[in-house]
Design a protein around this motif. Structure first.
Motif, PDB file in Angstrom:
ATOM      1  N   LEU B 158       0.819  -1.211   0.000  1.00 39.07           N
ATOM      2  CA  LEU B 158       0.000   0.000   0.000  1.00 39.07           C
ATOM      3  C   LEU B 158       0.856   1.265   0.000  1.00 39.07           C
ATOM      4  O   LEU B 158       0.759   2.075  -0.907  1.00 39.07           O
ATOM      5  N   ARG B 159       1.677   1.417   1.022  1.00 40.23           N
ATOM      6  CA  ARG B 159       2.506   2.618   1.076  1.00 40.23           C
ATOM      7  C   ARG B 159       3.979   2.306   0.824  1.00 40.23           C
ATOM      8  O   ARG B 159       4.768   3.194   0.563  1.00 40.23           O
ATOM      9  N   PHE B 160       4.349   1.042   1.006  1.00 43.10           N
ATOM     10  CA  PHE B 160       5.709   0.636   0.648  1.00 43.10           C
ATOM     11  C   PHE B 160       5.642  -0.788   0.112  1.00 43.10           C
ATOM     12  O   PHE B 160       4.658  -1.502   0.313  1.00 43.10           O
ATOM     13  N   GLU B 161       6.673  -1.190  -0.600  1.00 40.01           N
ATOM     14  CA  GLU B 161       6.677  -2.487  -1.263  1.00 40.01           C
ATOM     15  C   GLU B 161       6.914  -3.597  -0.245  1.00 40.01           C
ATOM     16  O   GLU B 161       7.980  -3.675   0.362  1.00 40.01           O
ATOM     17  N   ARG B 162       5.901  -4.430  -0.044  1.00 39.68           N
ATOM     18  CA  ARG B 162       6.049  -5.543   0.893  1.00 39.68           C
ATOM     19  C   ARG B 162       6.645  -6.775   0.202  1.00 39.68           C
ATOM     20  O   ARG B 162       7.167  -7.665   0.862  1.00 39.68           O
ATOM     21  N   PHE B 163       6.498  -6.805  -1.111  1.00 39.51           N
ATOM     22  CA  PHE B 163       6.943  -7.978  -1.855  1.00 39.51           C
ATOM     23  C   PHE B 163       8.417  -7.802  -2.159  1.00 39.51           C
ATOM     24  O   PHE B 163       8.817  -7.435  -3.255  1.00 39.51           O
ATOM     25  N   THR B 164       9.227  -8.053  -1.162  1.00 40.29           N
ATOM     26  CA  THR B 164      10.634  -7.677  -1.245  1.00 40.29           C
ATOM     27  C   THR B 164      11.481  -8.665  -2.033  1.00 40.29           C
ATOM     28  O   THR B 164      12.621  -8.378  -2.345  1.00 40.29           O
ATOM     29  N   ASN B 165      10.915  -9.823  -2.347  1.00 37.52           N
ATOM     30  CA  ASN B 165      11.707 -10.821  -3.053  1.00 37.52           C
ATOM     31  C   ASN B 165      11.307 -10.857  -4.520  1.00 37.52           C
ATOM     32  O   ASN B 165      10.738 -11.813  -5.010  1.00 37.52           O
ATOM     33  N   GLY B 166      11.569  -9.782  -5.201  1.00 39.41           N
ATOM     34  CA  GLY B 166      11.223  -9.699  -6.609  1.00 39.41           C
ATOM     35  C   GLY B 166      11.913 -10.791  -7.404  1.00 39.41           C
ATOM     36  O   GLY B 166      13.021 -11.210  -7.087  1.00 39.41           O
ATOM     37  N   LEU B 167      11.262 -11.209  -8.440  1.00 36.13           N
ATOM     38  CA  LEU B 167      11.774 -12.348  -9.194  1.00 36.13           C
ATOM     39  C   LEU B 167      12.921 -11.936 -10.106  1.00 36.13           C
ATOM     40  O   LEU B 167      13.990 -12.523 -10.108  1.00 36.13           O
ATOM     41  N   LEU B 168      12.697 -10.907 -10.877  1.00 31.84           N
ATOM     42  CA  LEU B 168      13.699 -10.486 -11.846  1.00 31.84           C
ATOM     43  C   LEU B 168      14.448  -9.252 -11.388  1.00 31.84           C
ATOM     44  O   LEU B 168      15.575  -9.027 -11.756  1.00 31.84           O
ATOM     45  N   ALA B 169      13.777  -8.435 -10.637  1.00 36.03           N
ATOM     46  CA  ALA B 169      14.403  -7.210 -10.150  1.00 36.03           C
ATOM     47  C   ALA B 169      13.716  -6.834  -8.848  1.00 36.03           C
ATOM     48  O   ALA B 169      12.639  -7.331  -8.534  1.00 36.03           O
ATOM     49  N   THR B 170      14.375  -5.963  -8.098  1.00 36.96           N
ATOM     50  CA  THR B 170      13.762  -5.513  -6.858  1.00 36.96           C
ATOM     51  C   THR B 170      12.515  -4.710  -7.187  1.00 36.96           C
ATOM     52  O   THR B 170      12.543  -3.794  -8.005  1.00 36.96           O
ATOM     53  N   HIS B 171      11.434  -5.090  -6.553  1.00 42.97           N
ATOM     54  CA  HIS B 171      10.193  -4.374  -6.812  1.00 42.97           C
ATOM     55  C   HIS B 171      10.230  -3.009  -6.141  1.00 42.97           C
ATOM     56  O   HIS B 171      10.780  -2.836  -5.072  1.00 42.97           O
ATOM     57  N   ALA B 172       9.597  -2.054  -6.753  1.00 37.72           N
ATOM     58  CA  ALA B 172       9.385  -0.749  -6.133  1.00 37.72           C
ATOM     59  C   ALA B 172       7.997  -0.288  -6.529  1.00 37.72           C
ATOM     60  O   ALA B 172       7.516  -0.577  -7.630  1.00 37.72           O
ATOM     61  N   LEU B 173       7.342   0.390  -5.624  1.00 36.64           N
ATOM     62  CA  LEU B 173       6.001   0.859  -5.935  1.00 36.64           C
ATOM     63  C   LEU B 173       6.063   1.911  -7.035  1.00 36.64           C
ATOM     64  O   LEU B 173       6.912   2.798  -6.993  1.00 36.64           O
ATOM     65  N   PRO B 174       5.183   1.817  -8.009  1.00 35.80           N
ATOM     66  CA  PRO B 174       5.131   2.893  -9.011  1.00 35.80           C
ATOM     67  C   PRO B 174       4.575   4.163  -8.379  1.00 35.80           C
ATOM     68  O   PRO B 174       3.909   4.117  -7.333  1.00 35.80           O
ATOM     69  N   THR B 175       4.852   5.283  -8.984  1.00 39.45           N
ATOM     70  CA  THR B 175       4.369   6.567  -8.459  1.00 39.45           C
ATOM     71  C   THR B 175       3.515   7.259  -9.515  1.00 39.45           C
ATOM     72  O   THR B 175       3.677   7.021 -10.718  1.00 39.45           O
ATOM     73  N   ASP B 176       2.625   8.120  -9.017  1.00 42.35           N
ATOM     74  CA  ASP B 176       1.811   8.879  -9.962  1.00 42.35           C
ATOM     75  C   ASP B 176       2.557  10.143 -10.388  1.00 42.35           C
ATOM     76  O   ASP B 176       3.745  10.319 -10.078  1.00 42.35           O
ATOM     77  N   ALA B 177       1.849  11.042 -11.070  1.00 44.16           N
ATOM     78  CA  ALA B 177       2.504  12.238 -11.607  1.00 44.16           C
ATOM     79  C   ALA B 177       3.040  13.146 -10.513  1.00 44.16           C
ATOM     80  O   ALA B 177       3.989  13.898 -10.721  1.00 44.16           O
ATOM     81  N   ASN B 178       2.434  13.029  -9.321  1.00 47.44           N
ATOM     82  CA  ASN B 178       2.887  13.867  -8.204  1.00 47.44           C
ATOM     83  C   ASN B 178       3.924  13.177  -7.332  1.00 47.44           C
ATOM     84  O   ASN B 178       4.287  13.689  -6.272  1.00 47.44           O
ATOM     85  N   GLY B 179       4.357  12.013  -7.744  1.00 49.76           N
ATOM     86  CA  GLY B 179       5.366  11.302  -6.980  1.00 49.76           C
ATOM     87  C   GLY B 179       4.816  10.478  -5.836  1.00 49.76           C
ATOM     88  O   GLY B 179       5.574   9.951  -5.018  1.00 49.76           O
ATOM     89  N   ASN B 180       3.494  10.339  -5.758  1.00 53.48           N
ATOM     90  CA  ASN B 180       2.904   9.549  -4.688  1.00 53.48           C
ATOM     91  C   ASN B 180       2.933   8.065  -5.059  1.00 53.48           C
ATOM     92  O   ASN B 180       2.624   7.705  -6.203  1.00 53.48           O
ATOM     93  N   PRO B 181       3.301   7.204  -4.111  1.00 54.59           N
ATOM     94  CA  PRO B 181       3.340   5.767  -4.422  1.00 54.59           C
ATOM     95  C   PRO B 181       1.947   5.219  -4.699  1.00 54.59           C
ATOM     96  O   PRO B 181       0.976   5.607  -4.045  1.00 54.59           O
ATOM     97  N   GLN B 182       1.875   4.336  -5.680  1.00 52.47           N
ATOM     98  CA  GLN B 182       0.612   3.714  -6.056  1.00 52.47           C
ATOM     99  C   GLN B 182       0.582   2.286  -5.526  1.00 52.47           C
ATOM    100  O   GLN B 182       1.510   1.522  -5.770  1.00 52.47           O
TER     101      GLN B 182
END
Lengths: 202, 487
Positions: B158-182
């Motif tokens: 929700l506010r930070f990436e909980r799925f820390t064991n990304g398969l191909l790359a480290t996951h990061a939450l995408p952000t909207d145009a204002n830089g807010n995490p999605q």
């Protein structure tokens, strides 16, 4: 006093109006108050029942999703009402790291030691539904759910779970049909070949 | 009078405000309850969709694995970062737009690798490990569920990436145009797929299966398992019930057959079956992999055609030039014999023969396979074997495999396989009409048949050798293990 009233003109009519007004006003007031009291009481009970229903439904969904997740990866299932045991592959090692699979020589694979599995136990105890993995401390999935009943029906390739509870809308208790109407079903396809029965999807 | 009216008006106002306040409270509470439920339902459905996305990744990988079985050029693994193999990882990062809830994008990460622990030592077949992650954005506010077990189960980011064991790359939450995490949700699945032999059923046909000529009995045995065979040979007392028959078409005409196994059609019917011990399915379809002409760099040129007495010598080294022959045709009749010779001590030897034309054996002509020789024949033309037929010295259908090279479109080619002796062979010719001629009421056929159509004529017993399921050409991949990794 009487003389004085007469002097004021129409004393009888004035006194009668005050009495009747009081009676009518009191009646209306008590009627409205009673109605409001009953209404609020009913509203409060309905609110409590609705909230309870909402929470119970969320509990049903959570329990169902937990069981479905384990059933999808299950290799064996022991089903009983309010007490179900699911065996899943020993995918993680003792540190929680995924293990490399190994061929079992019969067309299948295993994780960890040959024949090993993880036992996941779902059960209702003292009003709480727990999920216990092997000998780890049981985790309460839903509390205050003494009225819950979860049935697991094992059909081989698929397993159906049915969860019900007693809704509290009626103070005299929920009817059978009302309980049945709360049923939350989930039919899960078991992806792995089972070790307990001759059944396999693939 | 004015004072009295003023008092009454004030009372109404108080009541009105009170009622509105009560109704507003009720509405607000109802809205809160509904919003929480809506949010929970939305997050849960997104979580469920993430699993579908992850499982789609498995399908994508299996499609590529199947493509790799086709003759070159098969375009397998095109667009993937690497091609899988032993200790090599092939992976893909795919975004499927507008496939999620409310048209949201679905991201599917797929990794295929081939661990050394997943090589079958008996036939060197490689099993593959497929790991996939499906990720879907969550609509609505980043609000956590009431119950912590919901959070533990669904692991919503929700506010930070909980799925820390990304398969191909480290996951990061995408952000909207204002830089807010999605917010988003990911689920990860690991599946192991195993190769499947082209001879996985007793009979598999693209079209009709016709067994009407005799009251045929179809059953199975396992030549590798002494509890399911005797000295590696069929034993009726150890009969098994895996004599499965399947068609991609709509009809299995069984002619009063007894089938110790399953029957499966593609939304079709099975007629004339006296007894089926297994299940009858109507959901079967398996596209047979076509056979391409062998492309051998070097061959044994000591024999180039057979039309009379001849000997082809097998080699102890499988796949060696000495063990490979290209013949323009085989034609034997009038007491002539093609001998496929092995080692004098009967030890294991191999031979592969590519026949660019027809194979014909009739009358007293014969093909004799000496003990210990494992024969694989690729044929581009028609096959007509009758008379003395083929004598398989090992009596093992796994030691005589015939592969029909896919004929050109709109051409009709056939395999008529028979003979006076018992038949032990495995035939894979999905572009040919296959007819097996047995020895009448006492005729026994051992093996597996795959054809465009399959007809049994004069065959009263077909015994499928279950060991063929781990021999021959790989025709498909099946999932043998599935696990959702919910760390």
């Amino acid at each position: 006093m009487v003389t004085s009233l007469h002097q004021c003109g129409s004393p009888k009519a004035q006194a009668g109006y005050a009495l009747s007004e009081m009676v009518v006003a009191s009646s209306i007031f008590f009627s409205i108050s009673l109605g409001l009291l009953m209404g609020f009481t009913s509203l409060e009970r309905n609110y409590a029942a609705t909230t309870d229903f909402s929470h119970n439904h969320a509990d049903e969904m959570r329990i169902s999703d937990y069981m479905a997740m384990d059933l999808r990866r299950a290799t064996a299932v022991e089903a009983a009402t309010n007490d179900t045991t699911i065996y899943i592959p020993a995918y993680y090692d003792s540190t929680g790291t995924p293990q490399t699979p190994t061929l079992d020589g019969e067309g299948g694979v295993y994780y960890g030691a040959l024949g090993s599995s993880v036992k996941v136990h779902y059960y209702l105890l003292a009003g709480t539904i727990y999920r216990q993995q092997d000998s780890a401390a049981p985790i309460p999935l839903a509390m205050n759910v003494q009225d819950f009943v979860f049935d697991v029906t094992d059909i081989g390739k698929v397993v159906t779970t049915r969860i019900t509870f007693d809704p509290t809308f009626n103070s005299s208790g929920a009817s059978t049909s009302a309980v049945a109407a709360t049923a939350f079903y989930n039919t899960t396809l078991l992806r792995n070949s089972r070790t307990d029965v001759e059944s396999s999807v693939y | 009078m004015q004072k009295g009216r003023s008092t009454k008006a004030g009372s109404i106002l108080v009541w009105t405000v009170l009622v509105i306040a009560i109704l507003s409270l009720a509405a607000v509470e109802t809205l809160r309850l509904v919003t929480v439920k809506y949010q929970n339902a939305l997050q849960t459905s997104t979580w469920q969709e993430a699993l579908l996305a992850a499982e789609s990744g498995i399908d994508l990988a299996i499609v590529e694995l199947r493509k790799s079985l086709y003759p070159q050029p098969n375009q397998a693994w095109q667009g993937w970062n690497n091609q899988p193999g032993n200790n090599v990882t092939g992976y893909e990062l795919t975004t499927v737009p507008n496939a999620g809830l409310n048209g949201t994008p679905v991201t599917i990460e797929t990794s295929v690798d081939a661990p050394a622990t997943l090589i079958d030592p008996t036939n060197s077949w490689q099993y593959y490990r497929i790991r996939t992650v499906g990720t879907i954005p969550i609509n609505g506010p980043a609000r956590a569920a009431d119950n912590p077990q919901d959070t533990k189960l669904r692991r919503l980011s929700l506010r930070f990436e909980r799925f820390t064991n990304g398969l191909l790359a480290t996951h990061a939450l995408p952000t909207d145009a204002n830089g807010n995490p999605q917010p988003q949700v990911s689920r990860r699945v690991e599946a192991i797929v195993r190769p499947v032999s082209a001879f996985d059923e007793a009979i598999m046909s693209v079209g009709i299966v016709d067994l009407t000529n005799q009251d045929i009995v179809v059953d199975s045995y396992d030549s590798n398992d002494p509890t399911k065979s005797t000295n590696g040979l069929y034993d009726v007392a150890k009969r098994q019930e895996n004599g499965d028959i399947a068609t991609d078409g709509q009809l299995i005409d069984a002619g009063n057959a007894q089938i110790f196994g399953d029957v499966a059609t593609n939304a079709g019917t099975v007629s004339g079956v006296a007894n089926i011990t297994g299940v009858e399915r109507t959901d079967f379809y398996q596209e047979p992999i076509p056979i391409g002409a062998p492309s051998w760099n070097s061959v044994n040129s000591s024999v180039t055609t057979v039309n009379g007495n001849a000997t082809i010598t097998a080699s102890a080294t499988q796949g060696s030039a000495a063990s490979r022959y290209i013949l323009s045709g085989i034609s034997e009749s009038g007491g002539k014999t093609l001998t496929i010779a092995g080692a004098s001590d009967g030890s294991q030897t191999y031979v592969e023969i590519y026949v660019t034309g027809d194979i014909s054996v009739s009358g007293t002509g014969q093909i004799v396979i000496q003990p210990g020789v494992s024969v694989t024949i690729y044929f581009a033309g028609n096959v007509d074997i009758s008379g003395n037929g083929v004598l398989n010295g090992n009596n093992q259908p796994g030691d005589l495999m015939l592969y029909g090279i896919q004929p050109p479109t709109d051409t009709s080619e056939h395999v008529n396989f028979g003979g006076n002796s018992q038949i032990s062979a495995s035939i894979y010719a999905p572009g040919h009409d296959v007819t097996v001629n047995g020895g009448g009421t006492n005729g026994h056929v051992y093996g597996s048949m795959v054809g465009k159509t399959v007809t049994m004529t004069g065959v009263s017993n077909l015994h499928y050798d279950e060991s063929l399921g781990s021999k021959g050409m790989i025709n498909n991949y099946k999932i043998v293990s599935w696990f959702e990794d919910n760390r």
